[in-house]
Design a protein around this motif. Structure first.
Motif, short mmCIF file in Angstrom:
data_model
loop_
_atom_site.label_atom_id
_atom_site.label_comp_id
_atom_site.label_asym_id
_atom_site.label_seq_id
_atom_site.Cartn_x
_atom_site.Cartn_y
_atom_site.Cartn_z
N PRO A 176 0.83 -1.21 0.00
CA PRO A 176 0.00 0.00 0.00
C PRO A 176 0.86 1.25 0.00
O PRO A 176 1.89 1.31 0.66
N LYS A 177 0.43 2.23 -0.77
CA LYS A 177 1.16 3.49 -0.86
C LYS A 177 0.60 4.51 0.12
O LYS A 177 -0.46 4.32 0.69
N ASN A 178 1.33 5.60 0.25
CA ASN A 178 0.85 6.69 1.07
C ASN A 178 -0.36 7.33 0.40
O ASN A 178 -0.53 7.24 -0.80
N HIS A 179 -1.21 7.99 1.18
CA HIS A 179 -2.40 8.62 0.62
C HIS A 179 -2.04 9.72 -0.35
O HIS A 179 -2.77 10.02 -1.27
N LYS A 180 -0.90 10.36 -0.16
CA LYS A 180 -0.54 11.48 -1.02
C LYS A 180 0.02 10.95 -2.33
O LYS A 180 1.02 10.25 -2.36
N LYS A 181 -0.66 11.28 -3.43
CA LYS A 181 -0.27 10.78 -4.75
C LYS A 181 0.33 11.90 -5.59
O LYS A 181 0.40 13.04 -5.19
N GLN A 182 0.73 11.50 -6.79
CA GLN A 182 1.19 12.51 -7.73
C GLN A 182 0.06 13.47 -8.02
O GLN A 182 -1.09 13.07 -8.12
N LYS A 183 0.35 14.72 -8.12
CA LYS A 183 -0.70 15.70 -8.31
C LYS A 183 -0.30 16.68 -9.40
O LYS A 183 0.87 16.89 -9.71
N LYS A 184 -1.31 17.28 -9.94
CA LYS A 184 -1.10 18.28 -10.98
C LYS A 184 -2.17 19.33 -10.80
O LYS A 184 -3.35 19.07 -10.92
N GLU A 211 -17.09 14.20 8.13
CA GLU A 211 -16.91 13.58 9.44
C GLU A 211 -16.08 12.30 9.33
O GLU A 211 -15.22 12.02 10.14
N SER A 212 -16.36 11.49 8.32
CA SER A 212 -15.63 10.25 8.12
C SER A 212 -15.84 9.77 6.68
O SER A 212 -16.78 10.20 6.01
N ILE A 213 -14.97 8.91 6.23
CA ILE A 213 -15.07 8.34 4.89
C ILE A 213 -15.49 6.89 5.00
O ILE A 213 -14.85 6.10 5.71
N ASN A 214 -16.55 6.53 4.33
CA ASN A 214 -17.01 5.15 4.32
C ASN A 214 -16.03 4.31 3.51
O ASN A 214 -15.88 4.51 2.31
N MET A 215 -15.35 3.37 4.15
CA MET A 215 -14.31 2.60 3.49
C MET A 215 -14.84 1.32 2.85
O MET A 215 -14.07 0.54 2.30
N LYS A 216 -16.15 1.11 2.89
CA LYS A 216 -16.71 -0.04 2.19
C LYS A 216 -16.65 0.19 0.69
O LYS A 216 -16.41 1.31 0.23
N LYS A 217 -16.87 -0.85 -0.08
CA LYS A 217 -16.78 -0.74 -1.53
C LYS A 217 -17.78 0.29 -2.04
O LYS A 217 -18.96 0.22 -1.75
N GLY A 218 -17.28 1.27 -2.78
CA GLY A 218 -18.12 2.34 -3.29
C GLY A 218 -18.20 3.53 -2.36
O GLY A 218 -18.66 4.60 -2.77
N GLY A 219 -17.75 3.39 -1.10
CA GLY A 219 -17.84 4.48 -0.13
C GLY A 219 -17.04 5.71 -0.49
O GLY A 219 -17.57 6.84 -0.49
N PRO A 220 -15.73 5.58 -0.80
CA PRO A 220 -14.95 6.78 -1.17
C PRO A 220 -15.51 7.50 -2.39
O PRO A 220 -15.53 8.73 -2.43
N ARG A 221 -15.99 6.75 -3.39
CA ARG A 221 -16.58 7.39 -4.57
C ARG A 221 -17.82 8.18 -4.20
O ARG A 221 -18.03 9.32 -4.63
N THR A 222 -18.67 7.57 -3.36
CA THR A 222 -19.90 8.24 -2.95
C THR A 222 -19.59 9.52 -2.19
O THR A 222 -20.21 10.56 -2.42
N THR A 223 -18.61 9.46 -1.29
CA THR A 223 -18.22 10.64 -0.52
C THR A 223 -17.71 11.74 -1.44
O THR A 223 -18.08 12.92 -1.29
N LEU A 266 -9.52 12.63 -2.12
CA LEU A 266 -10.04 13.24 -0.90
C LEU A 266 -8.90 13.71 0.01
O LEU A 266 -8.94 14.82 0.54
N TYR A 267 -7.89 12.87 0.17
CA TYR A 267 -6.76 13.26 1.01
C TYR A 267 -5.91 14.33 0.34
O TYR A 267 -5.29 15.16 1.02
N GLU A 268 -5.86 14.33 -0.99
CA GLU A 268 -5.14 15.39 -1.69
C GLU A 268 -5.83 16.74 -1.50
O GLU A 268 -5.17 17.77 -1.31
N LEU A 269 -7.17 16.73 -1.55
CA LEU A 269 -7.92 17.96 -1.30
C LEU A 269 -7.66 18.47 0.11
O LEU A 269 -7.59 19.67 0.35
N LYS A 270 -7.52 17.54 1.05
CA LYS A 270 -7.19 17.93 2.43
C LYS A 270 -5.81 18.57 2.49
O LYS A 270 -5.61 19.60 3.15
N GLU A 271 -4.83 17.96 1.79
CA GLU A 271 -3.47 18.51 1.79
C GLU A 271 -3.44 19.89 1.16
O GLU A 271 -2.64 20.75 1.56
N LEU A 283 -10.39 20.94 1.91
CA LEU A 283 -11.31 20.02 2.56
C LEU A 283 -10.80 19.71 3.96
O LEU A 283 -9.58 19.67 4.21
N ILE A 284 -11.74 19.49 4.87
CA ILE A 284 -11.39 19.06 6.24
C ILE A 284 -11.97 17.66 6.44
O ILE A 284 -13.17 17.44 6.27
#
Length: 272
Positions: free
Chosen positions: A133-141, A168-180, A257-262, A266-267
């Motif tokens: 697994p990689k870090n949440h922070k990916k290549q960005k442009k 508040e939280s990210i649903n980590m079930k399948k489809g959860g991150p996309r829905t968020t 989502l984590y890139e937007l936070k960085e 986004l909070i």
């Protein structure tokens, strides 16, 4: 008629066709303005916000449509709510047509899946066995970053007036991150993000996850996600390798989502 023509269906159709013409088809069927606007926006990933108010028995329908570079507004008035919304939709359709965005039934059918995907495949003959697994922070442009943009309109997210959106939280079930992420785009009036997926094949099994989540597959998918924030710019992220497409979409959405936070857009409460 069928008996008289000795059961010749072609002859029966030749006689009846002029009586039934013009024949309506899905391509020639004219949709109500609001339905046409909804299908057009779905095919391009745009979100519509609507508000209806009543004054002196007159309904005022107010529709907002945020494009990548401009905010379009349509207003309609009538005693009937449906008619008022139709008039507002007609106004927006004309504005979109002036900008070269027209309704096409073919586009609607092609993009019914909310995850607009472009696929590319490559054959990997290396003996890779694990995918760490990689870090949440990916290549960005990020392109054309500006708090106001060329039109001087402030960004919808991160401006002092609007404040930062909070998850508040990210649903980590399948489809959860996309829905968020899609809900965030809808609230912020951003264009729905697109995914580009690369398929990699291996001659040896690739291991995904650990423990009870451990899976083996000879194919891995990596998705790149592109998000265009109006008056801010384009952000691109890549997710981790996953054994199926949908999971790779979730990984890319989570990275976004984590890139937007960085980037301070986004909070995420559970990430603090």
């Amino acid at each position: 008629m069928l008996v008289d023509t000795k059961f010749d269906l072609d002859e029966v159709w030749r006689i009846f066709k002029p009586l039934l013409s013009p024949i309506a088809t899905p391509e020639s069927l004219e949709l109500p303005p609001l339905r046409e606007l909804i299908e057009l926006c779905d095919s391009h990933g745009y979100f519509i916000k609507e508000r209806c108010t009543i004054k002196n028995d007159i309904v005022h329908a107010h529709l907002r449509l945020q494009l990548n570079d401009v905010l379009l507004v349509g207003d309609g008035y009538d005693r009937n709510r449906k008619t008022a919304k139709g008039k507002a939709a007609s106004h927006l359709l004309k504005e979109l047509e002036n900008r070269g965005i027209r309704y096409s039934r073919g586009d609607s059918k092609r993009k019914q899946d909310p995850d607009h995907v472009v696929d590319s495949s490559s054959l990997d003959l290396t003996n890779a066995h694990t995918c760490e697994p990689k870090n949440h922070k990916k290549q960005k442009k990020v392109e054309n970053e500006s708090p106001t943009g060329s039109s001087g309109v402030p960004s919808l997210v991160g401006s002092p007036k609007e404040g930062l959106p909070v998850i508040e939280s990210i649903n980590m079930k399948k489809g959860g991150p996309r829905t968020t992420l899609f809900e965030l785009c809808k609230k912020g009036e951003w264009t729905r993000p697109t995914f580009q997926t690369t398929e990699t094949k291996s001659r040896t099994p690739i291991i995904f996850g650990e423990g009870s989540e451990r899976r083996e597959s000879f194919i891995s998918f990596i998705s790149k996600i592109t998000l265009n924030i109006p008056f801010y710019g384009i952000i691109e992220c890549a997710g981790d390798p996953r054994p199926d497409k949908k999971s790779s979409f979730d990984s890319a959405a989570l990275a976004m989502l984590y890139e937007l936070k960085e980037l301070g857009r986004l909070i995420i409460v559970d990430a603090q």
